[in-house]
Design an enzyme around this catalytic site. Structure first.
Site, PDB file in Angstrom:
ATOM      1  N   SER A   1     -10.602  49.699  76.793  1.00 13.94           N
ATOM      2  CA  SER A   1     -11.096  50.693  77.687  1.00 13.94           C
ATOM      3  C   SER A   1     -12.289  51.261  77.120  1.00 13.94           C
ATOM      4  CB  SER A   1     -10.144  51.875  78.158  1.00 13.94           C
ATOM      5  OG  SER A   1     -10.533  52.921  78.678  1.00 13.94           O
TER       6      SER A   1
ATOM      7  N   TYR B   1      -2.870  57.224  76.052  1.00 21.69           N
ATOM      8  CA  TYR B   1      -3.306  55.935  76.600  1.00 21.69           C
ATOM      9  C   TYR B   1      -4.605  55.499  75.818  1.00 21.69           C
ATOM     10  CZ  TYR B   1      -6.199  53.529  80.000  1.00 21.69           C
ATOM     11  OH  TYR B   1      -7.002  52.389  80.491  1.00 21.69           O
TER      12      TYR B   1
END
Length: 247
Positions: A137, A150
């Protein structure tokens, strides 16, 4: 990675980015096996012509069982796309606000890909050309404060991809890191994020980049470079403030 003629297993591809890419890979002449937990969605995808496997990437036993099934049914499998992931906001003021979410996030986002690679490593190395695609990400480079774990797991996936690429250098296995920016999917609040890019645009760009850069280590659409290169440009603090709504 060559964009056609592969047999791919994509756990976590019953929706969102995973499904969008699965459909595009299938349209390019690849055999695609989709993994997921929701039986009804898997059956719908079977009717579309996908192979399917039930898998819960939070469960080591489920991963082992699914890998055994997929390898038996698709002995020419040569590509693993580690797509499954969860993204949940946390409040670190109390243990109740973050601990269980953080543990679940590490289990799915980090231990899941590690266990999947372990389950498929011998199969992949047996093929003349094979690929592991790890999905990280933009938050691996500039974290989002409210999804701290995350962001941390995606930073770990980046480091993992860099390291195992070196270890696999003497094999037939290529390691690619796919680095999405914020994309309009069902994950967290992306549908309401004004910076999120349309899912179809992202998936089309990924396929185009894979086709034009078959030896790439990272797949970076333009929108993620703001985060990915923030340290290199020297504007990390500015980008961090932007990502976290501080300006």
């Amino acid at each position: 990675m060559h964009i056609t003629g592969n047999t791919l297993f994509i756990p976590g591809a019953t929706s969102g980015i995973g499904l969008a890419l699965a459909r595009r890979f299938k349209d390019r002449g690849n055999r695609v096996v989709v993994g997921g937990r929701r039986t009804e969605l898997l059956e719908e995808l079977r009717e579309e012509g996908f192979g399917v496997a039930h898998i819960d990437t939070a469960d080591p036993t489920s991963i082992t069982r699914a890998a055994t099934q997929v390898i038996a049914e698709y002995p020419d499998l040569d590509t693993l796309v580690n797509m499954a992931g969860i993204m949940v906001a946390e409040d670190w003021h109390t243990a109740e606000g973050f601990l269980s979410v953080a543990e679940d996030t590490v289990n799915v986002n980090l231990l899941g890909p590690i266990r999947l690679i372990a389950a498929f490593t011998e199969q992949l190395q047996s093929r003349p050309a094979a690929t592991i695609v790890n999905v990280s990400s933009g938050l691996a480079s500039v974290p989002l404060a409210r999804t701290a774990t995350y962001s941390a797991t995606k930073a770990a996936i980046h480091a993992l991809s860099e390291a195992i690429r070196v270890q696999y250098a003497d094999t037939s296995v290529q390691v690619i890191e796919l680095v999405p920016p914020v994309v309009r999917t069902g994950l967290a609040d992306t549908a309401r994020n004004p910076r999120a890019i349309p899912l179809d645009d992202f998936a089309d760009n990924v396929i185009a980049l894979l086709e034009s850069q078959p030896e790439a280590h990272e797949i970076l659409v333009d929108q993620v470079k703001l985060q990915r290169y923030a340290e290199r440009r020297g504007d990390y603090e500015k980008v961090f403030a932007l990502i976290n709504g501080q300006q």
